[in-house]
Design an enzyme around this catalytic site. Sequence first.
Site, PDB file in Angstrom:
ATOM      1  N   TYR A  53       0.835  -1.210   0.000  1.00  0.00           N
ATOM      2  CA  TYR A  53       0.000   0.000   0.000  1.00  0.00           C
ATOM      3  C   TYR A  53       0.870   1.260   0.000  1.00  0.00           C
ATOM      4  CZ  TYR A  53      -4.231  -2.797   0.986  1.00  0.00           C
ATOM      5  OH  TYR A  53      -5.287  -3.686   0.922  1.00  0.00           O
ATOM      6  N   SER A 210     -13.349  -2.349  -0.724  1.00  0.00           N
ATOM      7  CA  SER A 210     -14.090  -1.472  -1.648  1.00  0.00           C
ATOM      8  C   SER A 210     -15.602  -1.622  -1.497  1.00  0.00           C
ATOM      9  CB  SER A 210     -13.702  -1.730  -3.110  1.00  0.00           C
ATOM     10  OG  SER A 210     -12.638  -0.905  -3.500  1.00  0.00           O
ATOM     11  N   GLY A 214     -15.191   1.695  -4.636  1.00  0.00           N
ATOM     12  CA  GLY A 214     -14.159   2.694  -4.917  1.00  0.00           C
ATOM     13  C   GLY A 214     -14.735   4.094  -5.062  1.00  0.00           C
ATOM     14  N   THR A 219     -20.636   8.585  -7.569  1.00  0.00           N
ATOM     15  CA  THR A 219     -20.328   9.406  -8.734  1.00  0.00           C
ATOM     16  C   THR A 219     -20.556   8.762 -10.094  1.00  0.00           C
ATOM     17  OG1 THR A 219     -18.075   8.579  -8.605  1.00  0.00           O
ATOM     18  CG2 THR A 219     -18.542  10.648  -7.451  1.00  0.00           C
TER      19      THR A 219
END
Lengths: 300, 300, 300
Positions: A53, A210, A214, A219
Amino acid sequence: MQYIKLAEDLKFSRIIHGLWRLADWNLSTNDTQTLIEQCLDRGITTFDHADIYGNYSCEKLFGQALAQKPSLRESMQLVTKCGIKLTSDKYPERKINFYDTSKEHIINSANESLKNLNTDYIDVLLLHRPDPFMDPQEVADAFIQLKEEGKVRYFGVSNFKRSQFDLLQSFLPFSLITNQIEVSPTYLNHFEEGTIEQCQQHKIAPMAWSPLGGGSIFTAEDERSIRVRNKLTEIGEEIGAKSLDQVVYAWLLAHPATIMPIVGSGKMNRIDVAIQALDLKVNRMQWFQILEASKGRPVD
Amino acid sequence: MQYIKLAEDLKFSRIIHGLWRLADWNLSTNDTQTLIEQCLDRGITTFDHADIYGNYSCEKLFGQALAQKPSLRESMQLVTKCGIKLTSDKYPERKINFYDTSKEHIINSANESLKNLNTDYIDVLLLHRPDPFMDPQEVADAFIQLKEEGKVRYFGVSNFKRSQFDLLQSFLPFSLITNQIEVSPTYLNHFEEGTIEQCQQHKIAPMAWSPLGGGSIFTAEDERSIRVRNKLTEIGEEIGAKSLDQVVYAWLLAHPATIMPIVGSGKMNRIDVAIQALDLKVNRMQWFQILEASKGRPVD
Amino acid sequence: MQYIKLAEDLKFSRIIHGLWRLADWNLSTNDTQTLIEQCLDRGITTFDHADIYGNYSCEKLFGQALAQKPSLRESMQLVTKCGIKLTSDKYPERKINFYDTSKEHIINSANESLKNLNTDYIDVLLLHRPDPFMDPQEVADAFIQLKEEGKVRYFGVSNFKRSQFDLLQSFLPFSLITNQIEVSPTYLNHFEEGTIEQCQQHKIAPMAWSPLGGGSIFTAEDERSIRVRNKLTEIGEEIGAKSLDQVVYAWLLAHPATIMPIVGSGKMNRIDVAIQALDLKVNRMQWFQILEASKGRPVD
């Protein structure tokens, strides 16, 4: 907060904090310590990492905060992962991203994680991806050694399909304790491929990464995402949710497989939204309404 | 040569010679005997047949060579297959190709193979294709009888998916010892469907047919094949391979599942290319580079 | 008539009568009684229901006929299903069709079926669809309670994939005794997905719904259906079948998995066609000819 018993002496908080994007949050070490302490204050005791990460930086950022107040360690469960080798300025010899589940790499990676996290032990180490080049005996040898050395308490996998889980489990003298998989209202694959059913059969609780697709539930403008968003809004009103993401968390938490969502936010208000979802109830019809909106067709 | 232990008293050479196209090579019986002896000289002791190869002629061509020098038999392992009924001038009553895994057909076919191959025993008999009309009890009865009669030492399958393997195995009092499957850099299905994982779980070594994609790695002009060919060329230079096919063999041999490639060539120089691949080493990153070229995208 | 032993004290007639469309047949209670008696006279003893058939009306129509002559009950086996919640004028609170396999719903639904069917016991209760929201422990609790109360003798599933069957079975102290699945010459999914192989492995006989593809074998004009119809006609002449549907039944009955076709007709002449199919023999090549016509390509 709810707690889920994963083993005789291991409990996870139902809501897990994910450090995937820690390096993007531009937090000082003090800020990171505050974030950790605020999570712990709210009962979130489980933190999800991976060696890779933030281009191999997030574990260290977290570990620096932990070094400032080592007493926090015993209040938390640390999960980290290994098995992916990313192209990186730190590893210029790598031409592509690939997987490495050799005994040598697993042990080296775990040792590196211990150092970065400033801790003596990892609570749960996961293989990050199923490796088509896996030698299950090597993985077993690595896991057994790490356990015997006291460096890792428990082991699991991530993104493993049924056959891959079965293969690895068959080489181990102890049980894999979780499979961390992608689950969200717009990513239903693990319902359809039986991964979640396998967790139920093995009586292990899956971790969900997730959970908000995500961020796409807020959106994305494709037809499916719009359908899901509209339905989440409608159900959210029925159950008294404050926001779209809270409905998603409530949807995941309602499932009988005891899904543990990973909340990958650095903002306490988004984390609180997830925690408060524990008090909401998505009923069976509402659960299917969201499923139907995602599939775009009624059940048979 | 490496040898792989498939059972207490059965070893296969890691490189297997395939007689699929024997009838096309236009060899005299003496030529065929020479080919066999040259393979044996190089340590290739395992020969792969099927009743149907060459319109039911290949076993006999091989058997005629063996009849000239029966002492060769004890130096080799003979694999053959049954279960497909091909349309053929020899079987004018057949309107289509179909499968037959009845007890009667399996036993008749094995007896016919024994006669054609001029041998008293088959080392391993495989069901050639999974038969959607299979009665697993009949297959078990046939296998048990052939074993008790000393006609067949061991049994396996070919092209079986996981569920089909499990079904048949559950009816047998002994273990299936291999699954002969198609594997090549341009045919990855058995990696993706878990067939190879199943072999690893059962600790059996798969045989790989068409390792060169039926020659397509040399000649095919589709985008994927070109991508794979370019990558094979690049990796071949890194590892010191002499030819494209040698890289493919090295790629297959590198996999931890102990894949045994079947080389179906009548030319000793192509066979030697495969044998020499045993001395090459495809490392983990190179293995994934070829995989990525085939998939056309990086791993997740 | 043939009878299939599903458990120590349970036999099904090989041909099963399906009541799916009972409400559409516009039969008086006397007519329904006659239909039942004519089935029983011909040896059809197994009747297939579901709570939802005919907008929740079919069980009751059948039960009214049974109430006129309760002695018929002991000559028959009653199968019914639960687990789907349909939108209906009877349930105005439902916004969509969804599944409910909660303990409460299973028990309520079974009690309702007992009342509607005018019987003290259900021979076999099936979960109608695999429920992605299933808690297998709740299903097990419901099944165990219904069995202990003597209300349901045996349990099975319908339309369950392999992983779903395995999951539920792993929570039960007794064996699921059937999986009722869609099988027809134009619906081959359960051959391809291993569901039928799973039944063979568990030594349970599957029930086949829509064996005639919902009538499409007679009427559909797509390329595949025409191909299948032509082949059924050709094979029908070879085996001496009276009609297309009889060839289909003979094709299903020939399979070694002991498939039990559900005949969903209210006309005795169509039912007789199915019964007489028991005397016809589709051989292996013919079976594959129909398979090939459906797939549109030869076997490999």
